[in-house]
Structures are given as C-alpha cells and as structure tokens.
Scaffold this motif. Structure first.
Motif, PDB file in Angstrom:
ATOM      1  N   SER A   1     -19.750  12.516  14.227  1.00  0.00           N
ATOM      2  CA  SER A   1     -19.997  11.143  14.460  1.00  0.00           C
ATOM      3  C   SER A   1     -18.170  11.066  13.964  1.00  0.00           C
ATOM      4  O   SER A   1     -17.174  10.345  14.992  1.00  0.00           O
ATOM      5  N   GLU A   2     -17.946  11.204  12.917  1.00  0.00           N
ATOM      6  CA  GLU A   2     -16.783  10.765  12.167  1.00  0.00           C
ATOM      7  C   GLU A   2     -15.423  11.256  13.131  1.00  0.00           C
ATOM      8  O   GLU A   2     -14.325  10.793  13.489  1.00  0.00           O
ATOM      9  N   ILE A   3     -16.244  12.623  13.657  1.00  0.00           N
ATOM     10  CA  ILE A   3     -14.750  13.112  13.879  1.00  0.00           C
ATOM     11  C   ILE A   3     -15.040  12.804  15.484  1.00  0.00           C
ATOM     12  O   ILE A   3     -13.555  12.330  16.713  1.00  0.00           O
ATOM     13  N   ASN A   4     -15.849  12.699  16.234  1.00  0.00           N
ATOM     14  CA  ASN A   4     -15.565  12.311  17.424  1.00  0.00           C
ATOM     15  C   ASN A   4     -15.140  10.604  17.867  1.00  0.00           C
ATOM     16  O   ASN A   4     -14.613  10.530  18.388  1.00  0.00           O
TER      17      ASN A   4
ATOM     18  N   ALA B   1      -6.405   3.462   1.909  1.00  0.00           N
ATOM     19  CA  ALA B   1      -7.165   5.586   1.776  1.00  0.00           C
ATOM     20  C   ALA B   1      -8.116   5.319   2.752  1.00  0.00           C
ATOM     21  O   ALA B   1      -8.144   6.948   2.962  1.00  0.00           O
ATOM     22  N   GLU B   2      -8.729   4.298   3.171  1.00  0.00           N
ATOM     23  CA  GLU B   2     -10.010   4.494   4.324  1.00  0.00           C
ATOM     24  C   GLU B   2      -9.160   5.857   5.879  1.00  0.00           C
ATOM     25  O   GLU B   2      -9.130   6.451   6.665  1.00  0.00           O
ATOM     26  N   LEU B   3      -7.353   4.450   6.558  1.00  0.00           N
ATOM     27  CA  LEU B   3      -7.001   5.675   7.084  1.00  0.00           C
ATOM     28  C   LEU B   3      -6.683   6.779   6.779  1.00  0.00           C
ATOM     29  O   LEU B   3      -6.290   7.479   7.793  1.00  0.00           O
ATOM     30  N   ASP B   4      -5.803   7.010   5.728  1.00  0.00           N
ATOM     31  CA  ASP B   4      -5.046   8.262   5.121  1.00  0.00           C
ATOM     32  C   ASP B   4      -6.616   9.357   5.246  1.00  0.00           C
ATOM     33  O   ASP B   4      -6.234  10.826   6.346  1.00  0.00           O
ATOM     34  N   ARG B   5      -7.845   8.924   5.171  1.00  0.00           N
ATOM     35  CA  ARG B   5      -9.141   9.903   5.601  1.00  0.00           C
ATOM     36  C   ARG B   5      -9.019  10.023   6.943  1.00  0.00           C
ATOM     37  O   ARG B   5     -10.023  11.235   7.413  1.00  0.00           O
ATOM     38  N   LEU B   6      -9.528   9.027   8.039  1.00  0.00           N
ATOM     39  CA  LEU B   6      -9.376   9.367   8.868  1.00  0.00           C
ATOM     40  C   LEU B   6      -8.549  10.724   9.909  1.00  0.00           C
ATOM     41  O   LEU B   6      -8.829  11.402  10.435  1.00  0.00           O
TER      42      LEU B   6
ATOM     43  N   ALA C   1      -6.928  12.294   8.812  1.00  0.00           N
ATOM     44  CA  ALA C   1      -7.594  13.874   7.222  1.00  0.00           C
ATOM     45  C   ALA C   1      -8.520  14.909   8.513  1.00  0.00           C
ATOM     46  O   ALA C   1      -8.377  15.746   8.898  1.00  0.00           O
ATOM     47  N   LEU C   2      -9.700  13.013   8.903  1.00  0.00           N
ATOM     48  CA  LEU C   2     -10.888  14.134   9.270  1.00  0.00           C
ATOM     49  C   LEU C   2     -10.126  14.496  11.037  1.00  0.00           C
ATOM     50  O   LEU C   2     -10.673  15.469  11.511  1.00  0.00           O
ATOM     51  N   LYS C   3      -9.419  13.826  11.217  1.00  0.00           N
ATOM     52  CA  LYS C   3      -9.010  13.810  12.626  1.00  0.00           C
ATOM     53  C   LYS C   3      -8.101  15.571  13.035  1.00  0.00           C
ATOM     54  O   LYS C   3      -8.320  16.034  13.591  1.00  0.00           O
TER      55      LYS C   3
ATOM     56  N   ALA D   1     -12.835   9.201  15.399  1.00  0.00           N
ATOM     57  CA  ALA D   1     -11.904   9.007  14.185  1.00  0.00           C
ATOM     58  C   ALA D   1     -10.677   8.276  15.497  1.00  0.00           C
ATOM     59  O   ALA D   1     -10.125   7.672  14.757  1.00  0.00           O
ATOM     60  N   THR D   2     -10.191   9.047  16.244  1.00  0.00           N
ATOM     61  CA  THR D   2      -9.279   8.202  17.070  1.00  0.00           C
ATOM     62  C   THR D   2      -9.197   7.250  17.445  1.00  0.00           C
ATOM     63  O   THR D   2      -8.441   5.906  17.102  1.00  0.00           O
ATOM     64  N   GLU D   3     -10.262   6.874  17.803  1.00  0.00           N
ATOM     65  CA  GLU D   3     -10.412   4.615  18.204  1.00  0.00           C
ATOM     66  C   GLU D   3     -10.928   4.186  17.094  1.00  0.00           C
ATOM     67  O   GLU D   3     -10.211   3.488  17.069  1.00  0.00           O
ATOM     68  N   ARG D   4     -11.406   4.520  16.101  1.00  0.00           N
ATOM     69  CA  ARG D   4     -11.200   4.271  14.411  1.00  0.00           C
ATOM     70  C   ARG D   4     -10.258   3.669  14.168  1.00  0.00           C
ATOM     71  O   ARG D   4     -10.066   2.246  13.698  1.00  0.00           O
ATOM     72  N   ILE D   5      -9.039   5.467  14.010  1.00  0.00           N
ATOM     73  CA  ILE D   5      -8.013   5.163  13.872  1.00  0.00           C
ATOM     74  C   ILE D   5      -6.817   3.771  14.120  1.00  0.00           C
ATOM     75  O   ILE D   5      -6.119   2.906  13.451  1.00  0.00           O
TER      76      ILE D   5
END
Length: 434
Positions: free
Chosen positions: A266-269, A186-191, A193-195, A271-275
C-alpha cells in the motif's frame, strides 16, 4: 510630512523633465536617467522618489552628502558594493507575494539569495566604516537600518530555513512535488526511499522473514491480480509462520501474504501521492514561518535600496565629474562653471560650455536676488534656467552637482515653466503664464 520636502508642482516636474521627458513622456533625456545607476529594483524606485521629493532640512541633506562622499572617495568599496547589490532581486514584490500567500518555492529561494546579497553589502559597509574610523556616523543608520540587528537576524534565519528546506531547482507547482530537500523531513525521506528503492525495501523485508521462519527459499513475487506475495514450496509448508495468510494454492507450493507485506504494498503504491501531499504541507508550513520575517525583510530591503541610491549618486558623480555642493543657511545660489546634467550627458565629453550664476537675496549692494534673461530663440535661455533649477534640486536631493563649485541656500519651492502654450480651459494663456 510635506514640510520635509522641497515643493515641486506638476508644471515644474514636467518642464524640468525630472522623470518624464516632454517629447514622448518616456524616461529618456530626464534627470532621473542621468542620475540612475542603481542595481536594484527597490533602489530604482527609491531614487525616483528622491528626485521628485528633494529634502529641505539641511542636516538631513548633509548626512546624505556625507554618505555619498564616503563612497565616492573609496572607489573599490563603491564597485564592490554595487556588485553585491546586483544580486538583490525585487524584495518588495517577493515579500508582497509572501504576505498574500502567493509565493512559490522559487520565490523563497529568490528571497534567500536577496537576503544573502543584502547581508554581504552590509558587511562591506561595516568593514569599510571600521577601517576608516572617521567615516560618517550617519552612514551606519542611513545605509544599514537594521534595527539593532533584529531585522538582520530574523531575515538571515528565514534565508537559512529556506536554504535548508527547498531544492535548488524546485517545482513552482504544489501538485508536482520536487520542492523539499532530502534530509529536511524524515518521513518524506522514507517515502522517497520507498518510491525509489521499492525493490530494496521488499528484499530487506523478505530477508527478515527468512531469518524468523528459517525458509531460505522464500521469495517475494508480483502478480497484477493479487499484487505482491510470498511464495513457499510444498516441502517447506510445515515451516510457514502463523502470521502468513494464504492467498493462492499451486501445484508446487502456496502463495501467502502478511499484514506487513500488505502495508508495504500500500505504501509503495501510494508513495507518490503521499509524497506530493507531504511536500505541500511542509512547504505551506515553511512559508508561514518565513512570513513572520516579512517586516524584517522589508527593513533590510529598505536599507539596501538606500545603499543603492547613495552608491548611484556616487557613481554618477564619478562618471560625470560632479562635485559636492556647499549648503548655506542664507538665500544664495552661487555656481561656478555649472553644467546642465542632462544636456551634458548626451554630448561628447567636454563639449558643454560651463557657465555660472550668482544670486544672493541678502542685503547690501552687489548682491543680485533676481535675474532677467533675454536673448533670441535658441540662445540657451531655457537650458540656463533649467540648469540652475536642476543643480539646486540635485543638491537638496543629496547628490553631487555638475559644477566646479556650488553654494546652495536651502530652497522650499521651485517653479519652472518653459515654452508658450495656452490652456484656456484652465484660464491660462501665454501672457499669464510665460
């Protein structure tokens, strides 16, 4: 245990050209090349072992022959089984990579596909044995080897997990992402979707602020210097909520931010790295879970390799017109219309002139236990000699043999040397070894 296998010394293996020919030490023109119709890498490795290590126990040989005959007499089953086995990849190599923590996402998908193919092959055998009602009882144990279903269940669970978690065309690098399927975490899907839908996320947030503040003209904008901000016209400044933080004043209004907007930015910027980081963690966790099934996958792979070897023997018997040998307890070798399996394979059909042999070490007249063969060069002495040895070896490996009929007594050793060659350094001369 050496006592389980027929003994073949180095010279015999070489001169009978079991797995390497005398010309260039290649695989061409060997007994293995004549018998190998395997569809899997594991099956090819095992068949080579069977050729180099024929059995000595009559019961074990009989079980192999029963299994080969069952497949030989059901050509539809044989074809279907070989087709299913064609989907099995090198499971031993894949499992080794998995055990050493070197397996990437495509390796796990390859394991998934192999497990499914092995399960399909096992299902074919199960159905065929159930239909026959009189199939060889040993075939279930020889061909399945599923440890009462435990190996099968663990392997299928690993395959299902890999299928649910990994994309169909994943990256093989852990630094690129694009490994884990949508819907797995779920967290990966959220990130993701955010990206991929950052505009939609921001629009949903500003709509929430409009409803709570009553400022219908509220807008989110972006500036390279201050980032995302909420812009409020001068006429609506009295309606600005307390959680709005002033960032910049303009002639026509004010620019604000909020803790939530700063968090979204911060999450949008990031997101790629966190994904990438999250996919790497999820994949490593997945690999550890699949690794627990390594013994089960190996057991399933071993069963598939045995199926492949038995099917290879049955296919060679079909293609070459081999017959099932009769195993005898007494020391005899009675072959009717025998052929050399390798020479025959390289001649037009029906060109090889069959011949027989009668050796019987039993007591009584008319039972020759020894044959002295003489004749000029190129008369066929070596071919006849090797043919007798190869038919015996094939029979004890569990294969049908190139003969109209063959009765083979159990042999514990085969010796064969063809051709004159001195090896004085080892104390061997032509007179001593020919």
């Amino acid at each position: 245990d050496r006592e389980e296998y027929l003994a073949l010394d180095e010279a015999t293996r070489k001169n009978l050209e079991l797995v390497r020919n005398l010309a260039d030490a290649g695989r061409r023109d060997t007994l293995l090349s004549a018998l190998d119709r395997t569809r899997t890498v594991g099956g090819a490795r095992l068949l080579r072992q069977w050729v180099l290590q024929p059995l000595r126990a009559k019961a074990a040989i009989g079980e192999r022959l029963d299994a080969v005959e069952f497949l030989y007499r059901d050509q539809l089953l044989l074809n279907d089984l070989r087709r299913r086995l064609g989907g099995v990849l090198d499971s031993e190599r894949l499992v080794a990579r998995l055990a050493m923590d070197k397996a990437h996402a495509k390796d796990l998908l390859a394991l998934r596909d192999s497990i499914r193919a092995m399960e399909a092959a096992r299902g074919l055998l199960d159905a065929a044995l159930a239909r026959s009602g009189t199939g060889p009882a040993a075939l279930a144990e020889i061909a399945r080897g599923d440890s009462g279903g435990e190996a099968r269940a663990a392997s299928l669970a690993a395959a299902q997990l890999a299928d649910r978690a990994i994309r169909e065309e994943p990256s093989i690098l852990l630094t690129e992402g694009d490994i884990i399927r949508e819907g797995y975490d779920a967290e990966l899907d959220r990130l993701r979707a955010l990206k991929n839908g950052s505009r939609e996320v921001l629009d949903a947030y500003v709509e929430e602020e409009r409803e709570t503040s009553g400022i219908q003209g509220l807008r989110i904008k972006y500036n390279r210097i201050i980032g995302y901000y909420l812009e409020v016209s001068k006429g609506k400044l009295d309606s600005v909520p307390k959680h709005f933080i002033r960032r910049q004043s303009l002639v026509g209004g004010e620019r604000f931010t909020t803790d939530r907007l700063a968090e979204l930015e911060s999450e949008i910027n990031g997101a790629t790295e966190r994904i990438v980081e999250l996919e790497k963690r999820l994949f490593l966790e997945l690999r550890e879970v699949v690794k627990e099934a390594v013994p089960s996958i190996l057991a399933l792979g071993r069963a598939a390799a045995i199926q492949d070897c038995l099917a290879s023997f049955a296919w060679a018997a079909t293609a070459r017109g081999y017959s099932r040998p009769t195993l005898a307890d007494e020391p005899v070798l009675l072959v009717s219309e025998g052929r050399h399996p390798v020479v025959e394979a390289h001649l037009p059909a029906g060109s090889f002139v069959p011949n027989g042999i009668e050796l019987d070490a039993g007591e009584g007249p008319g039972k020759p236990a020894f044959a002295l063969i003489t004749g000029p060069n190129m008369a066929g002495k070596s071919t006849y000699l090797r043919q007798a040895a190869l038919i015996t070896l094939m029979a004890q490996a569990g294969s049908f043999v190139p003969a109209l009929d063959a009765r083979v007594g159990m042999v514990d050793k085969i010796f064969c040397r063809v051709g004159a060659q001195d090896n004085l350094a080892r104390g061997e001369s032509t007179f001593l070894v020919e």
